[in-house]
Design an enzyme around this catalytic site. Sequence first.
Site, mmCIF file in Angstrom:
data_model
loop_
_atom_site.group_PDB
_atom_site.id
_atom_site.type_symbol
_atom_site.label_atom_id
_atom_site.label_comp_id
_atom_site.label_asym_id
_atom_site.label_seq_id
_atom_site.Cartn_x
_atom_site.Cartn_y
_atom_site.Cartn_z
ATOM 1 C CD GLN A 125 -9.035 5.708 5.894
ATOM 2 O OE1 GLN A 125 -8.824 5.393 7.043
ATOM 3 N NE2 GLN A 125 -9.776 4.964 5.091
ATOM 4 C CG ASP B 33 -2.240 -0.459 7.284
ATOM 5 O OD1 ASP B 33 -3.144 0.348 7.001
ATOM 6 O OD2 ASP B 33 -1.947 -1.435 6.558
ATOM 7 C CB SER C 59 -24.463 14.109 15.623
ATOM 8 O OG SER C 59 -23.445 14.682 16.399
ATOM 9 C CG ASP D 219 0.563 -2.918 9.996
ATOM 10 O OD1 ASP D 219 1.360 -2.158 9.410
ATOM 11 O OD2 ASP D 219 -0.077 -3.798 9.391
ATOM 12 C CB ALA E 193 15.628 11.401 2.569
ATOM 13 C CB VAL F 227 17.873 10.109 -4.492
ATOM 14 C CG1 VAL F 227 18.618 10.704 -5.682
ATOM 15 C CG2 VAL F 227 17.077 8.875 -4.922
ATOM 16 N N GLY G 226 0.837 -1.204 0.000
ATOM 17 C CA GLY G 226 0.000 0.000 0.000
ATOM 18 C C GLY G 226 0.865 1.245 0.000
HETATM 19 P P1 ADP Z 1 2.600 -4.215 2.764
HETATM 20 O O1 ADP Z 1 4.042 -4.251 2.432
HETATM 21 O O2 ADP Z 1 2.032 -2.835 2.712
HETATM 22 O O3 ADP Z 1 2.273 -4.961 4.032
HETATM 23 P P2 ADP Z 1 1.608 -6.490 1.220
HETATM 24 O O4 ADP Z 1 1.316 -7.329 2.401
HETATM 25 O O5 ADP Z 1 0.628 -6.523 0.115
HETATM 26 O O6 ADP Z 1 1.808 -4.955 1.576
HETATM 27 O O7 ADP Z 1 3.019 -6.962 0.663
HETATM 28 C C1 ADP Z 1 3.598 -6.309 -0.456
HETATM 29 C C2 ADP Z 1 4.296 -7.297 -1.328
HETATM 30 O O8 ADP Z 1 5.368 -7.930 -0.590
HETATM 31 C C3 ADP Z 1 3.446 -8.475 -1.794
HETATM 32 O O9 ADP Z 1 2.625 -8.167 -2.889
HETATM 33 C C4 ADP Z 1 4.519 -9.470 -2.185
HETATM 34 O O10 ADP Z 1 5.095 -9.126 -3.413
HETATM 35 C C5 ADP Z 1 5.573 -9.234 -1.100
HETATM 36 N N1 ADP Z 1 5.386 -10.218 -0.021
HETATM 37 C C6 ADP Z 1 4.461 -10.223 0.944
HETATM 38 N N2 ADP Z 1 4.583 -11.303 1.732
HETATM 39 C C7 ADP Z 1 5.616 -12.012 1.238
HETATM 40 C C8 ADP Z 1 6.256 -13.245 1.602
HETATM 41 N N3 ADP Z 1 5.842 -13.973 2.652
HETATM 42 N N4 ADP Z 1 7.297 -13.668 0.857
HETATM 43 C C9 ADP Z 1 7.746 -12.959 -0.209
HETATM 44 N N5 ADP Z 1 7.190 -11.786 -0.592
HETATM 45 C C10 ADP Z 1 6.155 -11.311 0.109
HETATM 46 O O1 F6P Z 2 -1.837 -1.438 3.948
HETATM 47 C C1 F6P Z 2 -2.449 -0.263 3.527
HETATM 48 C C2 F6P Z 2 -3.897 -0.497 3.168
HETATM 49 O O2 F6P Z 2 -4.450 0.731 2.740
HETATM 50 C C3 F6P Z 2 -4.749 -1.119 4.279
HETATM 51 O O3 F6P Z 2 -5.133 -0.178 5.253
HETATM 52 C C4 F6P Z 2 -5.893 -1.682 3.479
HETATM 53 O O4 F6P Z 2 -6.484 -2.773 4.163
HETATM 54 C C5 F6P Z 2 -5.225 -2.141 2.214
HETATM 55 O O5 F6P Z 2 -3.989 -1.434 2.111
HETATM 56 C C6 F6P Z 2 -6.043 -1.900 0.980
HETATM 57 O O6 F6P Z 2 -5.374 -2.439 -0.113
HETATM 58 P P1 F6P Z 2 -5.795 -2.166 -1.625
HETATM 59 O O7 F6P Z 2 -5.410 -0.765 -1.956
HETATM 60 O O8 F6P Z 2 -5.022 -3.165 -2.384
HETATM 61 O O9 F6P Z 2 -7.279 -2.355 -1.670
#
Ligand code: ADP
Ligand code: F6P
Length: 340
Positions: free
Chosen positions: A262, A130, A224, A132, A24, A26, A13
Site C-alpha cells: 500500500q 493514512d 464469496s 489522518d 514542486a 525545488v 512512513g
Molecule cells: P508520521 O510522520 O508518518 O506520523 P511517525 O509518527 O513515525 O511518522 O513520526 C516520524 C518521526 O517524527 C519520528 O520518528 C520522530 O523522529 C518524529 N517525531 C514524532 N513524534 C515526535 C515528537 N512528539 N517530538 C519530536 N519528534 C517527533
Molecule cells: O503511517 C504510514 C504507515 O504505513 C501506517 O499505515 C502503518 O501503521 C505504519 O506506517 C507502518 O510502519 P512501518 O513501515 O514502520 O512498519
Amino acid sequence: MKGKTIGILTSGGDAPGMNATIRAIVLAAHKFDHQCIGFMHGYNGLIHQQHKTLVPDDVANVIHKGGTILKSARCPEMLTEQGITQAVQTLTQLEIDVLIVIGGDGSFNGMLAIEKLWQGQLIGLPGTIDNDIDGTDFTIGFSTAINTAIEAIDKIRDTADAFDRVFVIELMGRQSGHIAFNVGIACGAEQIISFENFQQLQKQQKLNAIIEDISAHRSDAHKSYLIVLAENLWPGGAHELANQLKQQANIDCGLCILGHIQRGGSPVAKDRILATRLGVAAVQALNDGKTGVMLGELKNDIVEVPLSLAVCHTKHVADNLVSAHENILALAAQHHKTVL
Ligand code: ADP
Ligand code: F6P
C-alpha cells in the site's frame, strides 16, 4: 527579494507523491532564487548532518516515482532533548531560513519541538497514506494507497468467488480507518471492520453477527465474502479473527495482510497534482514569511492550518460513507430473509 535557504526532508512512513512534492518545491524555489538543501533519512539527516544541495536537475523525472529520493525514516533521537538540540544546531550552522517537512502527524510534532528552540520558518506538507491529518481533505499518498489496495482486493475477489471463499484482508492506516473504510466501500466488501463501526468491547457481538451473515450469505448465488479489517483494531489482528471464525463456526478463511504494498508504486494523478499544488503553495507561503503552518487542500482550496491543529486527529471518515455502507448491508440482510 533576497533568496532564502530552504531545508527539505521527508519523514515517517513514505507515501507515493513525496517525490512529486520535493520536485514542486525545488522547481518553485528555483524561480525565486532560493537555494534548497535536502536532508536524508528524515530527521536523522538533520541531526547527523547528512544533506545535499537540490537543484532542478535532481528532480527531473521523479514525479512518477514512489518512495522518496531523500529517503525516509523514523528517528527516535528526535524524542530526546539532545536530538532536538542537535537538529536545531544543524539548521543554525547551515544558515537554513526555512525547514519544509513532508510527513505525517509524528513528523509535524517534530517540527513543533524544533519551533520551541529555533527562530526560522517551519512549513509542513501532509504526506502519509493514512489520511489522518486535520485541515486537509486528503494527504499526499492516500489516493494512490487506496487505489493500490482496491486493485489487490479486486484480484482476491476473483479467486474468492471462484472457490466461494471467505477472506479476511487487513489494511494499513495506523489508528485511523480512512484506508479501510474507503477501500472496503470501493471493493464492495461484505464487512468492513474499522474504527468508525467497531469497539473492542463488542468483539463477540461482532463475531456472532459476521457468522450469522456468512451463513445467510451461503444461500446467495455469489458466495464469496470479503471482510476488510483496519490494522491495530481487532485484538490479535486478522490472524486472530480468522482463527476465531474457524473455532466458533468452522468457517475457513483466506487471509491477506496487504502491508507495505500500500505504500509503494507510482502516484496516481490525484496525488501528483495535490503534491504539486502543495509544494508550490509552500514556496509561496515561505515567500510571505509564514511559519508554524501546514499547507492543505480543503474543498479544492489551498489552506494554511497551524501545525498544532493539523495533529489533532479530529478528521474522521465521513458519516455518510459509514451510513452508506450500513444501509447497503441492511438491504442485503433484508434480501437474505426473503430468500430464506
Ligand atoms: P508520521 O510522520 O508518518 O506520523 P511517525 O509518527 O513515525 O511518522 O513520526 C516520524 C518521526 O517524527 C519520528 O520518528 C520522530 O523522529 C518524529 N517525531 C514524532 N513524534 C515526535 C515528537 N512528539 N517530538 C519530536 N519528534 C517527533
Ligand atoms: O503511517 C504510514 C504507515 O504505513 C501506517 O499505515 C502503518 O501503521 C505504519 O506506517 C507502518 O510502519 P512501518 O513501515 O514502520 O512498519
